[in-house]
Enzyme design. Structure first.
Site, PDB file in Angstrom:
ATOM      1  N   GLN A  24       0.860  -1.176   0.000  1.00  0.00           N
ATOM      2  CA  GLN A  24       0.000   0.000   0.000  1.00  0.00           C
ATOM      3  C   GLN A  24       0.904   1.237   0.000  1.00  0.00           C
ATOM      4  O   GLN A  24       1.986   1.226   0.593  1.00  0.00           O
ATOM      5  CB  GLN A  24      -0.923   0.039   1.225  1.00  0.00           C
ATOM      6  CG  GLN A  24      -2.038  -0.995   1.195  1.00  0.00           C
ATOM      7  CD  GLN A  24      -3.212  -0.546   0.322  1.00  0.00           C
ATOM      8  OE1 GLN A  24      -3.027  -0.195  -0.841  1.00  0.00           O
ATOM      9  NE2 GLN A  24      -4.397  -0.568   0.905  1.00  0.00           N
ATOM     10  N   SER A  25       0.460   2.304  -0.633  1.00  0.00           N
ATOM     11  CA  SER A  25       1.348   3.450  -0.861  1.00  0.00           C
ATOM     12  C   SER A  25       1.633   4.245   0.403  1.00  0.00           C
ATOM     13  O   SER A  25       2.751   4.731   0.602  1.00  0.00           O
ATOM     14  CB  SER A  25       0.749   4.367  -1.933  1.00  0.00           C
ATOM     15  OG  SER A  25       0.643   3.679  -3.165  1.00  0.00           O
ATOM     16  N   THR A  26       0.663   4.408   1.283  1.00  0.00           N
ATOM     17  CA  THR A  26       0.838   5.235   2.480  1.00  0.00           C
ATOM     18  C   THR A  26       0.282   4.504   3.688  1.00  0.00           C
ATOM     19  O   THR A  26      -0.492   3.537   3.561  1.00  0.00           O
ATOM     20  CB  THR A  26       0.119   6.585   2.323  1.00  0.00           C
ATOM     21  OG1 THR A  26      -1.289   6.364   2.168  1.00  0.00           O
ATOM     22  CG2 THR A  26       0.659   7.359   1.116  1.00  0.00           C
ATOM     23  N   GLN A  64      -3.477   4.775   3.818  1.00  0.00           N
ATOM     24  CA  GLN A  64      -4.178   3.773   3.021  1.00  0.00           C
ATOM     25  C   GLN A  64      -4.235   2.430   3.741  1.00  0.00           C
ATOM     26  O   GLN A  64      -5.230   1.702   3.639  1.00  0.00           O
ATOM     27  CB  GLN A  64      -3.492   3.621   1.667  1.00  0.00           C
ATOM     28  CG  GLN A  64      -3.628   4.824   0.746  1.00  0.00           C
ATOM     29  CD  GLN A  64      -2.943   4.609  -0.580  1.00  0.00           C
ATOM     30  OE1 GLN A  64      -2.361   3.542  -0.821  1.00  0.00           O
ATOM     31  NE2 GLN A  64      -3.006   5.609  -1.454  1.00  0.00           N
TER      32      GLN A  64
END
Length: 754
Positions: free
Chosen positions: A31-33, A36
């Site tokens: 997941q990017s962050t 998220q």
């Protein structure tokens, strides 16, 4: 293998073979962050569900490996993803049969990382799979499709980023984009930026800007805050005390950020710090931010935020900070060196380039002292010239510029004294207000702790004991602040006393004394020079001691003058031909070296260096160096040239007063000196004449100041008979000597008859 093993034309091959199932299946989860990971939990669950897809494709559950080290990490860069590095390592070692991902964008967002993974899978024979199908990188069609998927993933990231930046920029252009506010500001729940409601916090911020306007350097402001025990008001941005006001010790970085921040002048600015990817450090995506010039800011809206200072003052602060940096274009902050003109002096020969300062120890000095010189080496450095443009001794030029500045400020002495007194009182008033605010805050804190102590239940001793200690601590701090304020008030009263005002007036009227006072530092002198002078251009006249000086004052007015510099040799002096001719003439007259030195000094001549007056030793060296013929000081011509306007040699006086048919007057006695009273002082020329004082009861003299011829003849006869009995007498045309009195007796110079 029989013919039945081959598939008809156009049918797909079986990509998953036994050798693939013998190796591991890797499920990559990302997941990017972190946000998220917390909020988009469904996406994370679907990625973990790929384990069942691997089992469905024929892999044993024990051979399915999940790599989820990159949860909360962006795929824009590979150097920050430990999980992706682990995946690449496993594929390279040939231990992976298939790599599964929810989307190809989960694996990589850049073409470099994606194509590297595809190439490694092709070399090791690993497969790639997503919910849409299974791909073999060694098959051309699958490789083409994988490349298209990677390109779309990279383009998708670019589009997402562009949409986000465009939205932020549009909001910033309206002045509605929120960001962290600096010291002295808070944000209301409505999103509006306002002054900090704490009066002391506002006063400290205004004090910082006023101190910089007065002191001029960042370090001086820091020292002023530390010396007066002033702390900075900071609102906590995280933690349990988020939003609370905390008082922290001042530091250089915080002060520099405050002076460079345009928000204090009422500007809403966005895009001051932009990312340069070449400056980013591996594994630290927040690095690489560079402060851009104001012309490259993305948004700059005036009058959107309450201002502590005016726009003019903000621009002046930026210019002052830039000038404090020592570069080829800026003079740098004033320092304690002895070179007063450092940063102001420009060369008039090579186009106005800044001159350098060099320090060297004083030769022959027992103390650790050093003098300075100004030089321009622009042509030497840039064009390989043999010699520097010019070279000027520092103290002489400093003295000339100092004289010009003191002359210029002399008419404003009264205004200077009034302004100094007013500035001193304003500074004390600011500090006094700050002390009162600190005492008020300490009083409130002590009162608040007292109320908490009184509201507590007496039986709850666990709480009451702690509240009691807090109350005692608050009272002790209040008492300490009160004592410190009293000492401050005693040493620096709010209003200047009459004695202090008189001292300021006296110093303002005696600006040269104030300038040369030991309490005035070199940095303060340089600060005054830079306030009044913008530039000083110098040009040495040939190789002489003359320096043409052009001063550009603040405001653009220019004045021209000529300074004198020390030179290495006397031959460099502009008046050397006249001076050496005058020395030769005086030496031909038979004048001694001390008398020649006095004559040179009276005519305005000065040596080449080290002193402002000629000495006998310097004259002697000058005569010896240039082979000047000097007449013997004991010769007739030397004695005649050395006489004053009312003095005569005995022979000349005898010839002028000789009686017809008589003898010349006898002038070999001390009581024959007929000069006026008070002029009979001895001179160093005692081998020629001796000016002796008159006896207490001198004999009566004729009105003309000379003895009658008969008296002189009678005394001469007595003198000869006495010398015949006592010893021989030596005589010449100028003076007579005898052994009377047990030793030689010099002749006496007579006065000119009136």
């Amino acid at each position: 293998m029989g013919p039945s093993a081959y598939r008809p034309w156009g049918q797909s091959q079986d990509k998953i073979r036994a050798e693939h199932r013998d190796r591991a299946a890797v499920v990559y989860v990302r997941q990017s962050t972190r946000q998220q990971v917390i909020e988009h939990s469904e996406s994370t669950r679907l990625q973990y569900a790929l384990v069942e897809r691997a089992v469905t494709l024929g892999w044993a559950r024990s051979k399915v490996i999940v790599i989820d080290d990159d949860l909360g990490v962006s795929a824009a860069r590979a150097d920050t993803r430990a999980g992706f590095a682990k995946l690449v390592t496993e594929v390279t070692m040939g231990r992976v049969g298939i790599v599964l991902g929810m989307e190809m964008s989960r694996l990589a967002r850049t073409g470099r990382d994606w194509h590297q993974l595809v190439e490694l899978c092709s070399l090791s024979g690993a497969l790639l799979a997503d919910p849409d199908g299974v791909y073999d990188p060694r098959i051309y069609n699958d490789r083409l499709l994988l490349g298209l998927k990677g390109t779309m993933s990279e383009a998708e990231l670019y589009l997402i980023r562009q949409r986000m930046l465009a939205g932020k920029l549009a909001k910033a252009e309206r002045g509605e984009l929120s960001f962290q506010l600096p010291i002295g500001y808070v944000r209301r729940p409505s999103g509006e930026a306002v002054f900090d409601p704490d009066e002391q916090a506002q006063h400290v911020v205004r004090l910082i800007f006023s101190s910089f306007s007065r002191l001029g350097t960042l370090h001086a402001v820091l020292r002023h805050l530390v010396d007066n025990q002033i702390q900075l008001p900071v609102r906590a941005r995280s933690g349990p005390a988020k939003g609370e006001l905390e008082w922290r010790r001042p530091n250089r970085e915080t002060l520099q950020i405050m002076l460079h921040n345009p928000i204090y002048a009422g500007y809403y600015a966005y895009g001051r710090r932009q990312v340069e990817h070449a400056r980013q450090l591996p594994g630290r995506p927040a690095t690489g931010r560079v402060v851009k010039p104001s012309g490259e800011w993305l948004v700059l809206l005036p009058d959107r935020i309450p201002a502590y200072i005016s726009v003019e003052q903000f621009e002046a602060n930026l210019a002052r900070l830039a000038a404090n940096r020592h570069t080829a274009q800026t003079p740098g902050a004033p320092r304690s060196g002895s070179a007063l003109l450092s940063g102001l002096l420009c060369c008039g020969r090579c186009g106005g380039h800044r001159m350098n300062v060099s320090y060297h120890p004083v030769s022959g000095s027992q103390q650790a002292t050093a003098t300075h010189t100004y030089g321009c080496a622009y042509n030497q450095i840039n064009y390989g010239a043999v010699e520097s443009c010019q070279f000027i001794g520092g103290p002489a030029l400093d003295a000339y510029i100092t004289g010009q500045v003191l002359t210029a400020v002399a008419p404003a002495a009264l205004e200077v004294s009034l302004r100094a007194a007013e500035q001193a009182e304003d500074e004390r008033a600011e500090l006094d207000k700050l002390w009162l605010q600190r005492i008020e805050r300490a009083t409130y804190t002590a009162e608040r702790v007292r109320r908490q102590y009184q509201l507590a239940e007496p039986e709850n001793r666990l709480v009451v004991r702690q509240l009691e200690r807090d109350w005692e601590t608050a009272l002790a701090q209040l008492d300490q602040l009160s004592n410190d304020y009293q000492r401050f008030h005693d040493t620096q009263p709010l209003r200047l006393t009459s004695t202090e005002r008189q001292a300021i007036d006296a110093l303002a009227k005696e600006l040269p004394a104030l300038w040369h006072a030991p309490t005035t530092t070199q940095a303060e002198r340089k600060e005054l020079l830079r306030l009044m002078i913008e530039q000083i251009e110098v040009n040495v006249a040939g190789d002489s001691e003359l320096v043409d000086v052009t001063i550009t004052w603040a405001g653009g007015h220019r004045t021209h003058g000529q300074a004198i510099r020390p030179v290495r040799q006397a031959e460099q002096l502009s008046y050397f031909p006249r001076m050496i001719a005058w020395v030769a003439e005086l030496a031909a007259r038979g004048m001694s070296c001390p008398r020649i030195a006095d004559a040179l000094n009276s005519e305005g001549f000065r040596p080449a260096k080290r002193s402002h007056r000629f000495t006998a030793q310097q004259v002697q060296r000058l005569i010896a160096k240039h082979g000047i013929r000097q007449t013997d000081p004991r010769s007739n011509a030397a004695i005649a040239a050395d006489l004053g306007p009312d003095e005569w040699t005995p022979s000349d006086l005898g010839r002028r007063t000789r009686h017809a048919g008589g003898y010349p007057p006898l002038l070999d006695h001390p009581w024959l000196d007929h000069r006026p009273p008070g002029s009979q002082q001895p001179t160093p020329d005692h081998h020629r004449r001796c000016r002796r004082t008159r006896p207490a009861t001198p004999a009566p003299r004729p009105a003309a100041g000379l003895l009658p011829t008969q008296t002189l003849a009678r005394r001469r006869r007595c003198y000869r008979s006495r010398n015949q009995q006592e010893g021989p007498t030596v005589k010449d045309d100028q003076y007579l000597t005898s052994t009377e009195g047990g030793g030689p007796r010099s002749s006496i110079s007579s006065r000119r008859p009136r």
